[in-house]
Design an enzyme around this catalytic site. Structure first.
Site, PDB file in Angstrom:
ATOM      1  N   ASN A   3      43.648  31.197  57.542  1.00 43.46           N
ATOM      2  CA  ASN A   3      44.496  32.375  57.746  1.00 43.46           C
ATOM      3  C   ASN A   3      44.729  32.717  59.214  1.00 43.46           C
ATOM      4  OD1 ASN A   3      45.468  35.298  57.121  1.00 43.46           O
ATOM      5  ND2 ASN A   3      43.580  35.606  58.314  1.00 43.46           N
ATOM      6  N   TYR A  26      56.738  30.238  66.192  1.00 41.29           N
ATOM      7  CA  TYR A  26      56.039  30.743  65.000  1.00 41.29           C
ATOM      8  C   TYR A  26      56.636  30.132  63.733  1.00 41.29           C
ATOM      9  CZ  TYR A  26      53.996  34.288  61.857  1.00 41.29           C
ATOM     10  OH  TYR A  26      53.313  34.944  60.852  1.00 41.29           O
ATOM     11  N   THR A  29      50.417  45.104  59.342  1.00 40.57           N
ATOM     12  CA  THR A  29      49.156  44.769  60.016  1.00 40.57           C
ATOM     13  C   THR A  29      49.314  44.985  61.519  1.00 40.57           C
ATOM     14  OG1 THR A  29      49.786  42.493  60.487  1.00 40.57           O
ATOM     15  CG2 THR A  29      48.739  42.894  58.352  1.00 40.57           C
TER      16      THR A  29
HETATM   17  N1  LIG Z   1      51.360  40.500  59.207  1.00 39.12           N
HETATM   18  C1  LIG Z   1      52.437  39.908  58.700  1.00 39.12           C
HETATM   19  O1  LIG Z   1      53.493  40.519  58.521  1.00 39.12           O
HETATM   20  C2  LIG Z   1      52.362  38.447  58.315  1.00 39.12           C
HETATM   21  C3  LIG Z   1      53.402  37.896  57.556  1.00 39.12           C
HETATM   22  C4  LIG Z   1      53.342  36.542  57.206  1.00 39.12           C
HETATM   23  C5  LIG Z   1      52.260  35.776  57.610  1.00 39.12           C
HETATM   24  N2  LIG Z   1      51.261  36.344  58.338  1.00 39.12           N
HETATM   25  C6  LIG Z   1      50.155  35.489  58.747  1.00 39.12           C
HETATM   26  O2  LIG Z   1      48.935  36.011  58.226  1.00 39.12           O
HETATM   27  C7  LIG Z   1      47.856  35.644  59.089  1.00 39.12           C
HETATM   28  C8  LIG Z   1      47.041  36.868  59.442  1.00 39.12           C
HETATM   29  O3  LIG Z   1      47.900  37.785  60.075  1.00 39.12           O
HETATM   30  P1  LIG Z   1      47.488  39.299  60.349  1.00 39.12           P
HETATM   31  O4  LIG Z   1      48.744  40.072  60.308  1.00 39.12           O
HETATM   32  O5  LIG Z   1      46.341  39.698  59.519  1.00 39.12           O
HETATM   33  O6  LIG Z   1      47.046  39.165  61.887  1.00 39.12           O
HETATM   34  P2  LIG Z   1      45.927  39.966  62.740  1.00 39.12           P
HETATM   35  O7  LIG Z   1      46.323  39.799  64.170  1.00 39.12           O
HETATM   36  O8  LIG Z   1      45.726  41.320  62.181  1.00 39.12           O
HETATM   37  O9  LIG Z   1      44.627  39.092  62.455  1.00 39.12           O
HETATM   38  C9  LIG Z   1      44.551  37.748  62.905  1.00 39.12           C
HETATM   39  C10 LIG Z   1      43.097  37.381  63.095  1.00 39.12           C
HETATM   40  O10 LIG Z   1      43.058  36.012  63.573  1.00 39.12           O
HETATM   41  C11 LIG Z   1      42.106  35.942  64.622  1.00 39.12           C
HETATM   42  N3  LIG Z   1      42.409  34.807  65.499  1.00 39.12           N
HETATM   43  C12 LIG Z   1      43.421  34.720  66.412  1.00 39.12           C
HETATM   44  N4  LIG Z   1      43.325  33.555  67.081  1.00 39.12           N
HETATM   45  C13 LIG Z   1      42.242  32.902  66.591  1.00 39.12           C
HETATM   46  C14 LIG Z   1      41.623  31.660  66.890  1.00 39.12           C
HETATM   47  N5  LIG Z   1      42.098  30.860  67.868  1.00 39.12           N
HETATM   48  N6  LIG Z   1      40.528  31.285  66.188  1.00 39.12           N
HETATM   49  C15 LIG Z   1      40.027  32.101  65.222  1.00 39.12           C
HETATM   50  N7  LIG Z   1      40.544  33.306  64.905  1.00 39.12           N
HETATM   51  C16 LIG Z   1      41.648  33.699  65.592  1.00 39.12           C
HETATM   52  C17 LIG Z   1      42.227  37.278  65.343  1.00 39.12           C
HETATM   53  O11 LIG Z   1      41.065  37.552  66.127  1.00 39.12           O
HETATM   54  C18 LIG Z   1      42.401  38.248  64.174  1.00 39.12           C
HETATM   55  O12 LIG Z   1      41.169  38.714  63.682  1.00 39.12           O
HETATM   56  C19 LIG Z   1      48.491  34.940  60.279  1.00 39.12           C
HETATM   57  O13 LIG Z   1      48.439  33.532  60.096  1.00 39.12           O
HETATM   58  C20 LIG Z   1      49.924  35.412  60.232  1.00 39.12           C
HETATM   59  O14 LIG Z   1      50.815  34.506  60.851  1.00 39.12           O
HETATM   60  C21 LIG Z   1      51.282  37.666  58.699  1.00 39.12           C
END
Ligand SMILES: NC(=O)c1ccc[n+]([C@@H]2O[C@H](COP(=O)([O-])OP(=O)(O)OC[C@H]3O[C@@H](n4cnc5c(N)ncnc54)[C@H](O)[C@@H]3O)[C@@H](O)[C@H]2O)c1
Length: 256
Positions: free
Chosen positions: A87, A155, A190
């Site tokens: 994730n 992205y 988020t």
């Molecule tokens: N929020 C949205 O609208 C959305 C939509 C589609 C997909 N996503 C995907 O869902 C996933 C989670 O997103 P989110 O919104 O919870 O983000 P967020 O920023 O709230 O959480 C992401 C987490 O990943 C960790 N992280 C970042 N780089 C890292 C690394 N190199 N190694 C280990 N951990 C690392 C961060 O410390 C954080 O805890 C992501 O892959 C994002 O692309 C999010």
């Protein structure tokens, strides 16, 4: 009553915050023994302290040695690796259209969002195969499927690559007891999403008109979908992209 992932060892990357944190909590509620892995080691510790039976692990998904050590440590601590939710991801405001996107920005995003998923699968698959199979749930995005006038080239490319890798892994291991699927969320409320909007005036309004259900995604929407793909409820499903987006990709027009 047994939970839907009862006693399974579930590794969630990016579990210190946002979607990963919510998924980790939900998997634990369903009986999973959860490993919360994040580059933010303190955040992962804080989250793990709130989730019974879980443990925190520091990992940088861009670093091969760190990722290899993660899955070895989880196996040592819990005895197996059964569910892997890859994730962890980043989104940077400087990622726009190709002429305006610096190569550094492109490389940083690809390193976390695409190479990070590759490295996790590289180092989790041997454990999954040795300890009786399991389920990989890769985090992609709606932007892997449809384009946007607010471009995020790196992205979108990374998330598209995740879908392609997901299918390859699914087919390769289809008869080995390992399933591999991807999740394609629309905009989820988020910190990552809010940060992206901070540099995009009117961005929220521009997005809201395209959501037939009229609201952003919530953590529970995504956690429920991950749980489905992680559990035996999806036992005959592999190589798929599950879209969870309030109807966005189904719509030509939206209700007034
Ligand atoms: N929020 C949205 O609208 C959305 C939509 C589609 C997909 N996503 C995907 O869902 C996933 C989670 O997103 P989110 O919104 O919870 O983000 P967020 O920023 O709230 O959480 C992401 C987490 O990943 C960790 N992280 C970042 N780089 C890292 C690394 N190199 N190694 C280990 N951990 C690392 C961060 O410390 C954080 O805890 C992501 O892959 C994002 O692309 C999010």
């Amino acid at each position: 009553m047994a939970g839907r992932v009862q006693d399974r060892v579930c590794v969630v990357t990016g579990a210190a915050a946002g979607i990963g944190r919510a998924v980790a909590g939900r998997l634990a509620e369903e009986g999973g023994r959860v490993a919360l892995a994040d580059i933010d080691a303190e955040g992962a510790e804080r989250a793990a302290a709130e989730i019974p039976g879980s443990a925190a692990f520091a990992v940088d998904v861009t670093d091969p040695a760190s990722v290899e050590a993660l899955y070895a440590s989880v196996r040592e601590r819990f005895g197996s690796v059964d569910v892997c939710h890859n994730n962890a991801g980043i989104l940077l405001p400087d990622d726009t259209d190709p002429p305006a996107t610096d190569l550094d920005v492109w490389n940083r995003i690809l390193a976390v969002d695409l190479t990070g998923v590759f490295l996790c699968m590289k180092h989790q698959l041997p454990h999954l195969l040795e300890t009786g199979g399991g389920s990989i749930v890769n985090m992609s995005s709606m932007v892997a499927l449809i384009g946007s006038a607010t471009p995020q080239t790196a992205y979108a490319a990374a998330k598209g690559g995740v879908l392609a890798m997901t299918r390859e892994v699914a087919i390769t291991y289809a008869r080995s007891g390992v399933r591999c699927n991807a999740l394609c969320p629309g905009p989820v409320d988020t910190p990552l999403f809010r940060n992206a909007l901070a540099a995009d005036e009117g961005g929220l309004e521009r997005r809201m008109v395209h959501i037939p259900m009229g609201r952003l995604g919530a953590f529970d929407d995504i956690a429920g979908a991950v749980l489905y793909l992680a559990s035996d409820d999806s036992a005959w499903t592999t190589g798929q992209a599950l879209v969870v987006d309030g109807g966005i990709t189904a719509a030509y027009t939206t209700p007034a």
